[in-house]
Design an enzyme around this catalytic site. Structure first.
Site, PDB file in Angstrom:
ATOM      1  N   GLY A  61       8.739 -24.803 -48.792  1.00 46.64           N
ATOM      2  CA  GLY A  61       9.672 -23.869 -48.149  1.00 46.64           C
ATOM      3  C   GLY A  61      11.106 -24.218 -48.512  1.00 46.64           C
ATOM      4  O   GLY A  61      11.446 -25.395 -48.662  1.00 46.64           O
TER       5      GLY A  61
ATOM      6  N   GLN B  15     -13.129  -3.501 -22.614  1.00 48.01           N
ATOM      7  CA  GLN B  15     -11.733  -3.821 -22.926  1.00 48.01           C
ATOM      8  C   GLN B  15     -11.281  -5.037 -22.092  1.00 48.01           C
ATOM      9  O   GLN B  15     -10.563  -5.900 -22.585  1.00 48.01           O
ATOM     10  CB  GLN B  15     -10.857  -2.589 -22.622  1.00 48.01           C
ATOM     11  CG  GLN B  15      -9.454  -2.643 -23.206  1.00 48.01           C
ATOM     12  CD  GLN B  15      -9.417  -2.235 -24.678  1.00 48.01           C
ATOM     13  OE1 GLN B  15     -10.453  -2.156 -25.348  1.00 48.01           O
ATOM     14  NE2 GLN B  15      -8.240  -1.991 -25.191  1.00 48.01           N
TER      15      GLN B  15
ATOM     16  N   THR C 273       3.224 -31.345 -50.021  1.00 46.48           N
ATOM     17  CA  THR C 273       2.012 -30.758 -50.602  1.00 46.48           C
ATOM     18  C   THR C 273       2.117 -30.565 -52.115  1.00 46.48           C
ATOM     19  O   THR C 273       3.159 -30.168 -52.630  1.00 46.48           O
ATOM     20  CB  THR C 273       1.743 -29.395 -49.938  1.00 46.48           C
ATOM     21  OG1 THR C 273       1.579 -29.615 -48.540  1.00 46.48           O
ATOM     22  CG2 THR C 273       0.515 -28.722 -50.490  1.00 46.48           C
TER      23      THR C 273
ATOM     24  N   ARG D  20      -3.268   3.980 -22.211  1.00 43.38           N
ATOM     25  CA  ARG D  20      -4.096   4.795 -23.106  1.00 43.38           C
ATOM     26  C   ARG D  20      -5.340   5.259 -22.374  1.00 43.38           C
ATOM     27  O   ARG D  20      -6.097   4.446 -21.862  1.00 43.38           O
ATOM     28  CB  ARG D  20      -4.498   3.956 -24.320  1.00 43.38           C
ATOM     29  CG  ARG D  20      -5.510   4.615 -25.255  1.00 43.38           C
ATOM     30  CD  ARG D  20      -4.877   5.695 -26.095  1.00 43.38           C
ATOM     31  NE  ARG D  20      -5.782   6.220 -27.107  1.00 43.38           N
ATOM     32  CZ  ARG D  20      -5.420   7.115 -28.011  1.00 43.38           C
ATOM     33  NH1 ARG D  20      -4.189   7.589 -28.040  1.00 43.38           N
ATOM     34  NH2 ARG D  20      -6.277   7.560 -28.908  1.00 43.38           N
TER      35      ARG D  20
ATOM     36  N   SER E 221      -4.259 -31.838 -47.590  1.00 38.87           N
ATOM     37  CA  SER E 221      -4.596 -32.619 -46.406  1.00 38.87           C
ATOM     38  C   SER E 221      -4.600 -34.123 -46.687  1.00 38.87           C
ATOM     39  O   SER E 221      -4.163 -34.911 -45.864  1.00 38.87           O
ATOM     40  CB  SER E 221      -5.982 -32.207 -45.901  1.00 38.87           C
ATOM     41  OG  SER E 221      -5.954 -30.860 -45.487  1.00 38.87           O
TER      42      SER E 221
ATOM     43  N   GLY F  69      -6.218   2.873 -33.492  1.00 41.25           N
ATOM     44  CA  GLY F  69      -5.442   3.278 -34.662  1.00 41.25           C
ATOM     45  C   GLY F  69      -3.963   2.953 -34.529  1.00 41.25           C
ATOM     46  O   GLY F  69      -3.325   2.533 -35.494  1.00 41.25           O
TER      47      GLY F  69
ATOM     48  N   GLU G  51       1.144 -27.983 -41.866  1.00 41.52           N
ATOM     49  CA  GLU G  51       1.389 -29.141 -40.979  1.00 41.52           C
ATOM     50  C   GLU G  51       0.079 -29.682 -40.403  1.00 41.52           C
ATOM     51  O   GLU G  51      -0.008 -30.045 -39.236  1.00 41.52           O
ATOM     52  CB  GLU G  51       2.384 -28.769 -39.867  1.00 41.52           C
ATOM     53  CG  GLU G  51       3.698 -28.263 -40.452  1.00 41.52           C
ATOM     54  CD  GLU G  51       4.912 -28.756 -39.702  1.00 41.52           C
ATOM     55  OE1 GLU G  51       4.832 -29.759 -38.978  1.00 41.52           O
ATOM     56  OE2 GLU G  51       5.968 -28.129 -39.873  1.00 41.52           O
TER      57      GLU G  51
END
Lengths: 659, 659
Positions: free
Chosen positions: A189, A348, A150, A329, A156, A416, A439
């Site tokens: 990297g 949920q 890159t 919870r 790309s 939270g 990648e």
């Protein structure tokens, strides 16, 4: 659990029963046949708790990088050879990617940079000579290296890279040079601190054979370029800057590299696909430049498999935390009654259960990809290459986009307490985020999948044999007939959960999108040319690729359920696969627009989705327990296996209260 | 821009023309009538660049907290009185929330904790005596304070809080006590370092009048409790721990507080809604305990308005970065042609243009909310209270959920460079994430909206006058008739962009969801009771609330377009409103399932959405320029106003290369 009654007792109208509790150990063994490796590796980190990032401590990037290096050495010192895994036992390499993701995602990526990218490019793009020279030093991390592809302005579009490697025939050397700021290698990297060398992607230029002195540009090739001496000082002509803090993955030392007329020996060209002789003559066993370039990039497929595996690993961890927390919870409840577990609320369940179903489907699809990849490497079967390319691109894109959103939903599901760093959901998301981009940007990868599907589709009209796996053409011929009104209106749950309905529906969608895309491209390309037509149809292209990946996922999920011999496990696996498919069918308007399903059928599917969510809620905790992530690896106090017993104990301790 | 040709030239079939360039200054002025305040406040930070967080520097939480304190003092030293804004000129207070969000979201929240929560609770729940005692010290931050509501095990269900305040009649004191670990006050902003006092929400208990020695529990009330002495040491009986690193907002010193028999004077009860006399007798002007509690919580509505404003501010910033970057970043292109700006790709437009449309709609809806809130405070009109409660809950929930996802999409749209901390998208997302949870979990808030809509709906059958604003009942009566087949099949763009079609469609959906929800609740409550029936219908409840919010957004967006006198600005505003509405209509299967739109109409809408995205792409940069965020506030090198001229200049400098 007290809330079970609320969530499970009112669904009889849809023939949904309570799922039997299954044996978690049986499920765990069914899901995972490399368990001994997991146990060994995780045991190493039990011995070295000081190396695991404590999110609550606010590490600097330098401290984090040092931890990652030490983690890597723990693995090497235990005798593992990641580069041998990569070349001989790829399934273990990918498994390691997944395992280490929950130790520290930076560690997975450090491994990826050193072995899959740096090591992989040397081994797969070079020849025996390069392998001999570098293999052991790379494997032992004595020669940390980079994958310098890159550039600042070029990501790309790899073919558009601007870094040059010009042959100086007199000195028999390449001169590697960054022609302008836009071509500075960026995000590399291992570059900022560790890298001693790099595979540099640069335009290969040699003197034109006509002796005119002009240069022939043969396009992008890979070269090994030394970066630093043994004391870690950059070599002459190499300027490197730290890319600084990133949103996540700060255990990786990304850097930017600028080359100023850096000279390297001619032999440093990684010359498996093309070579240049002493006289400067360029030659390649692959005559087409486009195919040569494709062969080069094709060798990088493994990276996507590893990222897919790691991404699935992250999702397993995030879901383990969110499901366990939500199951204990409690909040609100009936008047004068006790509070109810938040996982008993349909809202949920609607967040977490389709995600659990998708996680299982992704896991099975990823297993299939790994298997195919290993087969391709073992047999060197050309026919498998396109298949693996398509599946790795599609699955990497689909998985990482999905998981990115999913982690956020897990955080929100934990309220939270999900926002406390110590509970890891924030860092998992921040670290994982870039999986969507590196990648192969996901939007770009999905286009490659569609292009391959189209190629196969068109080839079929030219008389080529169809690849057996994805014969959408046949499906289109079968199912594009005017829909049978009886089936279109059929709302019985036994029909809606019939694999043949589910598979056929998802295949129909893919076939239909493929067929109409081919027609639209044909039509528009007359006026707009291929590039214009493709862009005109881009949303259609992306929809096709996602539809294809969901087909693969469903078939693998249903197959895994069918093959499972334990009946209790099988019922949960089947419910997960059904929920996955129905959720996708329900959320895609195409089925309604094509009148593939009638309105009352759409509504019946919606009710069945809610019922399946409620049914799966009863086994949600065992389903995440089956991922078998040890507490010392998961670490999040609100998501430990002991959370059900003492929900807040370790969390209170983490904050400094007496436990 | 070179790519314009690609994106705009092939849309004639849908009667979409290129939008005229509008005058950015005109648009800016139209959007923002408090601009002088913005200019003043932002100028302060131009003078103090050292106080702006540099994301690339990896601050510790202690360093970040110190920066935030200093920022707050800069504002106070410049003569602003945030608590006066909050009590007398609320629009300015909310505007400040929005402005400061892009300075540092921790600063917005610090302001919120100190003024809206701590100051607001003293001023609004207390009486004149409290106001006199505390106003100036709070305003000048001489008395930093907390809003101690949430407990470790109790968040959304405020009525279930367990901290106690028991009256000791002999000593005329309250004894504030944490009965168990689950009742430890948790996540309390300003607690870990700064807080000198707190508004503590605790169960008010007084001796029963019968003299039996038993205690009467009057439920949750608010008390002022001192926490630290002037040297910052915690007072006897007060134990505070730092909640540690969080996913974001690390400039806020959240802490956990445990009280062990802490004594405070009887006068420290904030007694606007209920009081206790010297003899321990409890009395209140509001006889119903439920209504008294609702009145207490109702005073906290302002916090949600501020969060909505700040969230919109974050979205403006993220979009400015993503749109500017996408307009100059080039990648790929036609064969042998130059590369194309990524914003010219329909995939990028599909990500960013609906988001831009939503941002504008949210902005106008938020303006309406602010206006109503101020009117409510000024007139003390009871009828406005429910309206403001509903709109603030709905808009806070909708906005913050939307923006959370949107920031992630912006990051991904900026590819690798979006992952550099210096470009801020990561920190914006991490800081903003908790907006979905605090001051009312979004899933809980949406339920309150639905409950209010249902109440109004049922009241209408009992002969109460309907609130004029949201008379869905009338709409239901008009539009639930068998749909006119001509309209259902009408696909002409002039019809699809007709405000009466768009508004009616979104109102139809809300009315339909409301009508059917009421019927389902009636049916199920017979067998399941109210709590069970509500949960059974929970997904329906949430869909209704979101549909309602989208109605409000569309009406405000269309109204703002219509009122705009400049024709060029107006055309862009109208296109944004249309795209917002069509995007929502297209993505909700309910319209198809009800045959409110025929399949060919759904497809025409899809084509029109793509055409509008392409049309808006041409004015996307001016549309974000109109937010007028100065470069020294936005800071992200890839998103500056100068990016179009020198895309990577400041980014290269930030990495350490010569500029």
């Amino acid at each position: 659990m007290q809330g079970d009654q609320l969530s499970c007792s009112h669904t009889s109208a849809h023939a949904v029963r309570r799922l039997p509790r299954f044996d978690v150990t049986l499920m765990e063994h069914y899901l995972d046949d490399l368990r001994p490796l997991k146990e060994e590796v995780y045991e190493l980190f039990k011995q070295h708790p000081e190396l695991l990032v404590k999110e609550e401590e606010g590490l600097s990037k330098e401290e984090h990088r040092e931890l990652v290096r030490r983690c890597l050495h723990v693995i090497l010192d235990a005798g593992y050879s990641p580069l041998s895994f990569l070349t001989k036992d790829q399934a273990k390499y990918f498994y390691l990617s997944e395992l280490l993701a929950l130790v520290d995602l930076s560690l997975t990526i450090k491994l990826g940079v050193q072995y899959s990218l740096w090591g992989g490019s040397v081994v797969n793009l070079g020849t025996e000579r390069h392998r001999r020279a570098y293999f052991d030093d790379i494997d032992r991390f004595r020669l940390p290296g980079c994958f310098a592809m890159t550039e600042l302005k070029h990501g790309s579009n790899v073919a558009g890279l601007q870094t040059e490697a010009v042959l100086d025939v007199h000195k028999d050397e390449w001169v590697v040079h960054t022609p302008d700021d836009g071509a500075i290698k960026w995000w590399i990297g291992n570059a900022a601190e560790d890298g001693r060398a790099a595979t540099v992607f640069a335009r290969l230029k040699v003197p034109a054979p006509d002796g005119s002195g002009a240069l022939d540009d043969h396009g992008v090739h890979a070269f090994v370029v030394p970066l630093r001496d043994s004391s870690g000082n950059t070599l002459p002509g190499v300027e490197i800057h730290d890319c600084g803090y990133k949103v996540g993955l700060n255990g990786i030392d990304n850097g930017a590299i600028q080359f100023t007329h850096v000279r390297i020996p001619r032999e440093n060209l990684l010359d498996r696909f093309a070579t240049v002789d002493r006289s400067g003559r360029y030659s390649s066993p692959i005559t087409s430049a486009a195919r040569r370039f494709a062969a080069t990039l094709g060798e990088l497929t493994g990276g996507r498999v590893g990222l897919t595996a790691a991404s699935v690993g992250v999702l397993k961890g995030a879901l383990t935390i969110a499901v366990r927390y939500s199951a204990q919870r409690q909040q609100f409840g009936p008047p004068d009654g006790p509070e109810v577990a938040v996982l008993d609320y349909p809202s949920q369940q609607a967040k977490l259960m389709p995600m659990l179903a998708t996680c299982y489907a992704l896991m099975f699809a990823k297993n299939r990809l790994v298997q195919k990849y290993c087969e391709m490497k073992r047999t060197k079967d050309e026919a498998l290459v396109a298949d693996v390319h398509s599946l790795s691109a599609g699955l990497k894109a689909y998985t990482t986009t999905y998981v990115n959103t999913a982690i956020g939903v897990c955080r929100e599901s934990c309220g939270g307490h999900g926002y406390a760093s110590v509970n890891r959901l924030g860092a998992l998301r921040s670290d994982h985020d870039i999986f969507q981009t590196f990648e192969g940007d996901n939007t770009v990868l999905l286009q490659q999948v569609a292009a391959l599907l189209l190629k196969e589709y068109r080839d079929s009209f030219r008389g080529s044999p169809l690849m057996a796996t994805w014969s959408y053409l046949k499906i289109w011929a079968q199912d594009s007939l005017p829909a049978n009104p009886l089936v279109t209106h059929e709302t019985d749950p036994s029909h809606l959960r019939d694999p043949s309905f589910l598979v056929r529906a998802l295949r129909y969608r893919t076939a239909r999108l493929l067929h109409t895309l081919a027609a639209r491209l044909r039509k528009h390309s007359r006026r707009l040319g291929d590039f214009g037509a493709w862009n005109k149809c881009l949303m259609h292209v992306l929809a096709l690729s996602r539809a294809h990946v969901e087909c693969v996922m469903l078939e693998e999920a249903l197959g895994a359920a069918e093959r499972c011999v334990d009946p209790d496990c099988r019922r949960s696996l089947k419910a997960l696969a059904d929920l996955f498919a129905l959720d996708r069918i329900h959320s895609d308007i195409i089925f309604r627009n094509d009148d593939y399903i009638a309105p009352e059928k759409a509504k019946a599917i919606q009710r069945l989705i809610e019922a399946l969510c409620s049914e799966l809620r009863g086994v949600a905790v065992p389903l995440v327990d089956s991922f078998a992530i040890p507490d010392h690896i998961l670490r999040a106090p609100i998501g430990l296996s002991t959370t059900a017993v003492d929900p807040y104990g370790s969390y209170l301790e983490a904050a400094g209260f007496d436990g």
